[in-house]
Write a protein that holds these residues in place. Sequence first.
Motif, short mmCIF file in Angstrom:
data_model
loop_
_atom_site.label_atom_id
_atom_site.label_comp_id
_atom_site.label_asym_id
_atom_site.label_seq_id
_atom_site.Cartn_x
_atom_site.Cartn_y
_atom_site.Cartn_z
N PRO A 130 17.25 6.09 5.11
CA PRO A 130 16.18 5.14 4.76
C PRO A 130 16.43 4.49 3.41
N VAL A 131 16.31 3.19 3.31
CA VAL A 131 16.45 2.44 2.06
C VAL A 131 15.05 2.20 1.52
N GLU A 132 14.20 1.77 2.37
CA GLU A 132 12.81 1.46 1.97
C GLU A 132 11.92 1.68 3.18
N ALA A 133 10.67 2.10 3.02
CA ALA A 133 9.75 2.30 4.16
C ALA A 133 8.33 1.92 3.75
N VAL A 134 7.62 1.31 4.63
CA VAL A 134 6.21 0.93 4.36
C VAL A 134 5.37 1.43 5.54
N ASN A 135 4.24 2.05 5.27
CA ASN A 135 3.33 2.54 6.33
C ASN A 135 2.19 1.56 6.55
N THR A 136 1.62 1.61 7.73
CA THR A 136 0.50 0.70 8.06
C THR A 136 -0.71 1.03 7.20
N PRO A 137 -1.42 0.01 6.80
CA PRO A 137 -2.60 0.30 5.99
C PRO A 137 -3.79 0.75 6.88
N TYR A 138 -3.65 0.58 8.17
CA TYR A 138 -4.81 0.84 9.05
C TYR A 138 -4.96 2.30 9.44
N ARG A 139 -4.04 3.11 9.17
CA ARG A 139 -4.09 4.51 9.62
C ARG A 139 -3.74 5.43 8.45
N MET A 140 -4.16 6.67 8.62
CA MET A 140 -3.67 7.67 7.68
C MET A 140 -2.20 7.91 8.01
N ARG A 141 -1.46 8.35 7.06
CA ARG A 141 0.00 8.47 7.22
C ARG A 141 0.33 9.56 8.24
#
Length: 689
Positions: A130-141
């Motif tokens: 992984p270089v970079e990762a972004v999670n959805t703001p709509y859910r808990m991780r």
Amino acid sequence: MSALPSDVGPGVDPEVPQRRQAPLSFARLRSLWQRWFLWLLLAVLVSVLLVTVVWLAGRHEVEQVQAALDRDTADAVSDLRSGFQRNAQSLRASQVPGMQRAQWSDTAAALLREHREWLRLEWRDASLRPVEAVNTPYRMRILDEATRGPEQSDVALACAAARKLGAPAYSPSHYVPISGGGGVEVMELCVPIDAGGYLVASYSLRDALIELVGPTLTRGQEVAFTEADGTRLVALGTSRRTGTRVFTSQQLIDLPGAALMLRVDGWRAAPDLFPNMLTALVTAISIALVSVLVLLARDTRRRLRAERDLADALAFRKAMEDSVITGLRARDLQGRITYVNPAFCEMVGFSPEELMADAAEAPYWPTELAHEYQQRQARRLAGGMPPREGFESVFMRKDGTRFPVLIFEAPLINAHRVQTGWMSAFIDVSEQRRIEELSRASQERLQASARLATVGEMASLLSHELTQPLAAIASYASGSLNLLGPNTTGDQGEVAMAVKRIAEQADRAGQVIRSVHDFVRRRDRTREAVAPQALIDAILPLVRLQARKLGVIIEVVLEDRLPAAMCDRTLVEQVLLNLARNAMQAMDSPDNIGSRVLRLRVARAVAVGGTGQEDGRRWLEFSVADLGCGISEEVAERLFTPFFTTRADGMGLGLSLCRTVVEQHGGALMFEPNRPRGTVFRFTLPAAA
Ligand code: ADP
């Protein structure tokens, strides 16, 4: 005609009392069975037809629902495919060569806000670190760095496929448990990028369904992703209601690297008898059909009843026509005979076929009258009305004999009140005519008897009145004889002889009068045994007187040793005298140029002439034969009728009286032609015992 036998068809009231309890014959049973069988067959066929039509209509509707569901599923699959494709493209577009990590993070965060179906976006290098990762703001991780190393098999699988294809590829779905319980079904999307490395998007399958499929699809039905073997991964939408029927449609979403099934379960209220208009219409038509059938059955029943009534009426009419002794005949407007009853055939002796044969002249028309009858028929056919009281005519039997008939004619009117011909009734009046003739003859006889009675009265009166003058003649004669004295000669002797004869004849006249008087008064007649010779001798002097005048020769022939006759002497002498006088008068004609011989004969007879039967008694036969004019047939017919005479001065009573006298003695009087001409009268008298 209210009561009917119960075999008229379905629906007959069994309560109706039966008029006739006819035994069920085999033929009747068979026709009953045939009728019922036909009705049963019809009912079964109609039921089968109705069930089939309703079933077909239901099936048609099911197919329609299924087809709509299949269409919806196909639409959803294509929505999903294009959604996945669009998403892959926008993911690919988020990375440009030379982009900084922070810059990509912003772009990825923006993308995640737009696409709720994504849980996490990752930028990985060529070795999948992984270089970079972004999670959805709509859910808990849910997904974190700890679980998403380069060794993670799902991502590795997807990226290997992507690298091989040089295009975006997907991993099979996998279950990611959540710490608090439960989990999420996740599918990885791997997009190779130009600078080397990959962009990985983690799809939440449940959210993919929500976001990529039209919201209408989930209304009233359940949409789910399943694996190829049918294992349900995620499901969305209404759950099944009880009392409903499920329709299922599933289609494969073939994604590079992974295969998903989209399954849609639709619910419909079931089982529905009237699922839609078509079925309702078919059912309504079926009900109408059944109603028509019922009405038809009723109509058939009524028709059968009418038919039976008609048959009854026909049988009644036929029995009536066959039993009447009046002849019946129907003719059409062309004069052809169209109907004859048995009485008419019997009357004329022709068969119905002979009578109804197409001939110009009816076979029972006498040949000599055919022309007249033809004219009469032509008048009738032209519309001439016959007399109401009927008219008389003469018909001919097959054997040629004629007989009188009384005819009544009336127009034949059919059900439409149109005249189709003529109906005639015939009464054979020959017997009636015979009786009329008989009664006329007996009337005549009665009149003659009445006249005879009058004559009898007159005879009594005359005999009474003549007794006195005859007695006076007798006493004058005996007075004159006394005056002349016993011994007279010459002229005086002649006179004495004549006076003696006068006295004798006056005495005889007195006897005749007494006999006739007794006869007329029917007193006990004095029967005595008289020798035939004595009877002949008594009349001979008188017969000779007339015979001499008419130039007739008298022959008397008597058999030897004849027995005496048992009779009223004076009356039998009168009979003989009468027959002898008639015989001489028959020969007294200027045409009679032959010899004039009167033959009186007495012989034994075997039987009485009248009965012709031997009865043990002995009989004498007296015959008086002449060579006169003979007796013609017309005269012979009426010879013994009182007052019948051919002579101007005749009374016509002689022969009738003679017969009465002979028959009163038990004998018979008859006559027959004499040879070579003339007549022989014979009569019989019983011989004395
Ligand atoms: P009458 O002598 O008064 O005419 P009868 O009864 O004796 O009545 O006879 C009836 C008729 O019968 C006569 O008028 C005559 O025509 C016919 N008749 C009787 N006897 C003879 C006969 N021997 N030959 C021909 N005709 C006869």
